[in-house]
Design a protein around this motif. Structure first.
Motif, PDB file in Angstrom:
ATOM      1  N   VAL A  42       0.816  -1.214   0.000  1.00  0.00           N
ATOM      2  CA  VAL A  42       0.000   0.000   0.000  1.00  0.00           C
ATOM      3  C   VAL A  42       0.856   1.273   0.000  1.00  0.00           C
ATOM      4  N   GLY A  43       2.112   1.181   0.446  1.00  0.00           N
ATOM      5  CA  GLY A  43       3.011   2.337   0.328  1.00  0.00           C
ATOM      6  C   GLY A  43       3.269   2.669  -1.142  1.00  0.00           C
ATOM      7  N   ASN A  44       3.468   1.632  -1.958  1.00  0.00           N
ATOM      8  CA  ASN A  44       3.619   1.852  -3.402  1.00  0.00           C
ATOM      9  C   ASN A  44       2.324   2.420  -3.982  1.00  0.00           C
ATOM     10  N   LEU A  45       1.196   1.880  -3.523  1.00  0.00           N
ATOM     11  CA  LEU A  45      -0.084   2.355  -4.063  1.00  0.00           C
ATOM     12  C   LEU A  45      -0.276   3.837  -3.775  1.00  0.00           C
ATOM     13  N   ARG A  46       0.192   4.267  -2.603  1.00  0.00           N
ATOM     14  CA  ARG A  46       0.087   5.695  -2.290  1.00  0.00           C
ATOM     15  C   ARG A  46       0.895   6.509  -3.323  1.00  0.00           C
ATOM     16  N   THR A  47       2.086   6.025  -3.661  1.00  0.00           N
ATOM     17  CA  THR A  47       2.897   6.717  -4.669  1.00  0.00           C
ATOM     18  C   THR A  47       2.166   6.776  -6.012  1.00  0.00           C
ATOM     19  N   PHE A  48       1.512   5.669  -6.394  1.00  0.00           N
ATOM     20  CA  PHE A  48       0.830   5.643  -7.687  1.00  0.00           C
ATOM     21  C   PHE A  48      -0.481   6.433  -7.658  1.00  0.00           C
ATOM     22  N   MET A  49      -0.961   6.749  -6.460  1.00  0.00           N
ATOM     23  CA  MET A  49      -2.156   7.593  -6.364  1.00  0.00           C
ATOM     24  C   MET A  49      -1.849   9.036  -6.740  1.00  0.00           C
ATOM     25  N   LEU A  50      -0.584   9.460  -6.622  1.00  0.00           N
ATOM     26  CA  LEU A  50      -0.263  10.854  -6.969  1.00  0.00           C
ATOM     27  C   LEU A  50      -0.595  11.166  -8.429  1.00  0.00           C
ATOM     28  N   PRO A  51      -0.055  10.397  -9.407  1.00  0.00           N
ATOM     29  CA  PRO A  51      -0.443  10.724 -10.783  1.00  0.00           C
ATOM     30  C   PRO A  51      -1.940  10.533 -11.035  1.00  0.00           C
ATOM     31  N   ASP A  52      -2.571   9.615 -10.306  1.00  0.00           N
ATOM     32  CA  ASP A  52      -4.017   9.428 -10.462  1.00  0.00           C
ATOM     33  C   ASP A  52      -4.764  10.678 -10.010  1.00  0.00           C
ATOM     34  N   LEU A  53      -4.407  11.205  -8.840  1.00  0.00           N
ATOM     35  CA  LEU A  53      -5.058  12.426  -8.342  1.00  0.00           C
ATOM     36  C   LEU A  53      -4.761  13.607  -9.251  1.00  0.00           C
ATOM     37  N   LEU A  54      -3.533  13.625  -9.773  1.00  0.00           N
ATOM     38  CA  LEU A  54      -3.152  14.704 -10.686  1.00  0.00           C
ATOM     39  C   LEU A  54      -4.021  14.656 -11.947  1.00  0.00           C
ATOM     40  N   CYS A  55      -4.116  13.475 -12.558  1.00  0.00           N
ATOM     41  CA  CYS A  55      -4.896  13.360 -13.802  1.00  0.00           C
ATOM     42  C   CYS A  55      -6.376  13.621 -13.553  1.00  0.00           C
ATOM     43  N   ARG A  56      -6.913  13.071 -12.460  1.00  0.00           N
ATOM     44  CA  ARG A  56      -8.328  13.295 -12.161  1.00  0.00           C
ATOM     45  C   ARG A  56      -8.598  14.782 -11.930  1.00  0.00           C
ATOM     46  N   SER A  57      -7.700  15.442 -11.160  1.00  0.00           N
ATOM     47  CA  SER A  57      -7.913  16.858 -10.844  1.00  0.00           C
ATOM     48  C   SER A  57      -7.804  17.712 -12.100  1.00  0.00           C
ATOM     49  N   LEU A  58      -6.773  17.436 -12.908  1.00  0.00           N
ATOM     50  CA  LEU A  58      -6.587  18.245 -14.113  1.00  0.00           C
ATOM     51  C   LEU A  58      -7.759  18.076 -15.068  1.00  0.00           C
ATOM     52  N   THR A  59      -8.212  16.841 -15.238  1.00  0.00           N
ATOM     53  CA  THR A  59      -9.354  16.597 -16.123  1.00  0.00           C
ATOM     54  C   THR A  59     -10.571  17.360 -15.613  1.00  0.00           C
ATOM     55  N   TYR A  60     -10.776  17.303 -14.301  1.00  0.00           N
ATOM     56  CA  TYR A  60     -11.922  17.980 -13.690  1.00  0.00           C
ATOM     57  C   TYR A  60     -11.856  19.487 -13.931  1.00  0.00           C
ATOM     58  N   LEU A  61     -10.616  20.009 -13.903  1.00  0.00           N
ATOM     59  CA  LEU A  61     -10.430  21.457 -14.050  1.00  0.00           C
ATOM     60  C   LEU A  61     -10.331  21.889 -15.512  1.00  0.00           C
ATOM     61  N   GLY A  62     -10.476  20.940 -16.416  1.00  0.00           N
ATOM     62  CA  GLY A  62     -10.509  21.297 -17.829  1.00  0.00           C
ATOM     63  C   GLY A  62      -9.192  21.163 -18.584  1.00  0.00           C
ATOM     64  N   ILE A 115      -4.128  -1.821  -8.383  1.00  0.00           N
ATOM     65  CA  ILE A 115      -4.436  -0.392  -8.577  1.00  0.00           C
ATOM     66  C   ILE A 115      -5.928  -0.203  -8.850  1.00  0.00           C
ATOM     67  N   ARG A 116      -6.551  -1.199  -9.493  1.00  0.00           N
ATOM     68  CA  ARG A 116      -8.009  -1.100  -9.725  1.00  0.00           C
ATOM     69  C   ARG A 116      -8.754  -1.066  -8.393  1.00  0.00           C
ATOM     70  N   LYS A 117      -8.265  -1.820  -7.420  1.00  0.00           N
ATOM     71  CA  LYS A 117      -8.954  -1.895  -6.127  1.00  0.00           C
ATOM     72  C   LYS A 117      -9.024  -0.544  -5.434  1.00  0.00           C
ATOM     73  N   VAL A 118      -8.014   0.315  -5.663  1.00  0.00           N
ATOM     74  CA  VAL A 118      -8.044   1.636  -5.019  1.00  0.00           C
ATOM     75  C   VAL A 118      -8.429   2.728  -6.024  1.00  0.00           C
ATOM     76  N   ASN A 119      -9.115   2.289  -7.107  1.00  0.00           N
ATOM     77  CA  ASN A 119      -9.644   3.229  -8.099  1.00  0.00           C
ATOM     78  C   ASN A 119      -8.586   4.132  -8.729  1.00  0.00           C
ATOM     79  N   ILE A 120      -7.393   3.599  -8.927  1.00  0.00           N
ATOM     80  CA  ILE A 120      -6.399   4.342  -9.705  1.00  0.00           C
ATOM     81  C   ILE A 120      -6.739   4.116 -11.172  1.00  0.00           C
ATOM     82  N   GLN A 121      -7.014   5.206 -11.872  1.00  0.00           N
ATOM     83  CA  GLN A 121      -7.402   5.071 -13.273  1.00  0.00           C
ATOM     84  C   GLN A 121      -6.182   4.715 -14.112  1.00  0.00           C
ATOM     85  N   PRO A 122      -6.381   3.878 -15.126  1.00  0.00           N
ATOM     86  CA  PRO A 122      -5.219   3.421 -15.898  1.00  0.00           C
ATOM     87  C   PRO A 122      -4.572   4.551 -16.705  1.00  0.00           C
ATOM     88  N   ALA A 123      -3.254   4.446 -16.885  1.00  0.00           N
ATOM     89  CA  ALA A 123      -2.529   5.363 -17.762  1.00  0.00           C
ATOM     90  C   ALA A 123      -2.921   5.048 -19.204  1.00  0.00           C
TER      91      ALA A 123
END
Ligand SMILES: [Zn+2]
Length: 464
Positions: A42-62, A115-123
């Protein structure tokens, strides 16, 4: 709604920078991915959540995004920092009596499932290092021609003295790097801090490629230069990784990519904070880690881990404990129950009162992905006097960024009976200590609660 500026913390300049996409408004992102010879924790998953949050946030913001994450399926050394140790892929292959291809395919699948289990969207793309060997060789040849690299006995080293900016990202000066070199350094290197671009075959039998310097295999750092330049071009917007990638991995990538291109390649460097367990960094090598499936087997919703991670700034270290996870699990279930109850009420016109809330949410996520602020806003919204359907509408909309499945129907299914989680944890410890009499007793106690335990190669699983 107008698009507010997005500011992101850049490790290179140690400051927040406004994101200005280089190519046609699309934000190009390269993320360091897993080395597929073991399960991710789960420590690795936290690292992989960063680009997921980045992509989700950027998409949301246009801002449309284009994210590439590499899969390292070439075994790099067990001690990456100092070019020593045994090849990780080969160690796993030997232990499991499988080919390196079988190992990497198996653990790549496990990574995708986790990564699917923690809703990290695929690259958009997951390039494999083994598919980019010719590009790596080409880069190394260029570095030799330019005088940035030298070959001795079939091994090619990067000559860090030829790249004065080496150490800039990590704030290590070339002289200080010496103090970071432990044990006896490779005497063939010009400088003990020189790192390997290509390694001669030596004792290795598997995963070898022909090269102008004889049979061998690439160093870890050159993989990411080759894949990022090949797939995202000579200038791209954001590079992500864990805080533990800053040195030497990303420092080396800068030295390679910038020497070859002659200019800056990455616009912003973003690094995710480490996950701590009982005061120490969660790490495979230290043996103190959890897989997401283990937490699931203990009765936790995998997204409770995501909820927990959202409580901290992505850059800050995050303390993990099963108590904190249990708190996140409860809060998440309550949130879903409220959303379900509020959704069932008849909806008035929701646009007017929600605009101010919406803009606060947007400025939070646009402010260096401030998820704690976003989660505080969620809590404030829940307590607010807004009409229930307005709250439900906003929460479901924000879930595009939060990724918590807030409109998932809540049921009691999947919940463990009282006391079962503790018994499972005790049994895990008993098994680890090879106390099989105790582990059998605990299995019976669990069975009495209606929880059937199955032992598999990767730990205990439950069936209900
Ligand atoms: Zn990398």
């Amino acid at each position: 709604m107008s698009r507010p500026p997005v500011r992101l913390y850049d490790t290179f300049t140690r400051s927040r920078q406004e994101l200005r996409p280089i190519h046609d408004g699309v934000v190009r992102i390269y993320s360091c991915g897993p080395t597929v010879y073991r399960y991710v924790h789960v420590g690795n998953l936290r690292t992989f959540m960063l680009p997921d949050l980045l992509c989700r946030s950027l998409t949301y913001l246009g801002f449309p995004t284009h994210q590439v994450m590499n899969i390292t399926d070439v075994g790099h050394l067990t001690d990456d920092t100092f070019d020593r140790g045994e090849d990780k892929m080969l160690v796993s292959a030997r232990l499991e009596n499988k080919s390196t291809e079988e190992i990497s395919a198996y653990y790549t699948n496990a990574f995708m499932a986790d990564i699917r289990k923690v809703n990290i969207q695929p690259a958009v793309e997951y390039p494999r290092a083994t598919q980019y060997i010719p590009q790596m060789i080409e880069l190394i040849e260029k570095l030799i021609v330019q005088g940035h690299a030298y070959e001795i006995g079939g091994t090619v080293y990067y000559d860090i003295a030829t790249f004065p900016a080496y150490g800039r990202l990590s704030r290590n000066t070339t002289d200080n790097l010496l103090t970071g070199v432990r044990g006896d350094p490779d005497p063939r290197k010009k400088h003990p801090g020189d790192f390997t671009l290509w390694k001669a075959a030596g004792e290795h039998r598997q995963q070898l490629w022909p090269s102008p310097w004889g049979e061998g295999f690439p160093g870890w750092h050159i993989e990411c230069s080759a894949m990022s330049l090949s797939l995202l071009g000579e200038r791209f917007d954001v590079h992500t990784g864990g805080a533990d990638n800053v040195f030497p991995h990303h420092e080396a990538e800068i030295a390679q990519s910038e020497a070859v291109t002659g200019h800056r390649v990455v616009g912003l460097w973003m690094h995710g904070g480490l996950l701590m367990l009982s005061g120490a960094r969660m790490a495979k090598s230290a043996g103190n880690f959890f897989r997401i499936t283990e937490l699931e087997d203990q009765g936790f919703d995998p997204l409770a881990f995501r909820y927990l991670a959202l409580q901290a700034k992505y850059r800050a270290p995050l303390n993990f404990s099963t108590e904190r996870l249990a708190g996140a699990d409860r809060a998440l279930r309550q949130l879903r129950e409220r959303v379900a109850a509020w959704s069932s009420q008849s909806a008035p016109d929701v646009s007017a009162p929600s605009e101010e809330w919406e803009s606060r949410f947007r400025s939070g996520i646009g402010n260096d992905l401030d998820m704690p602020a976003a989660m505080a806003l969620v809590a404030e919204l829940m307590r607010s006097s807004l009409p229930a359907p307005v709250k439900a509408t906003l929460l479901k909309r924000w879930d595009a960024v939060l990724g918590l499945d807030l409109d998932r129907p809540t049921t009691e299914e999947g919940r463990l009976p009282d006391g079962a989680a503790e018994l499972l944890e005790a049994r895990k410890k008993a098994r680890a200590a090879k106390d099989f009499a105790r582990s059998d007793r605990l299995r019976e106690e669990l069975a009495a609660l209606g929880v059937k335990v199955i032992d598999a190669a990767d730990g205990q699983h439950i069936k209900r």
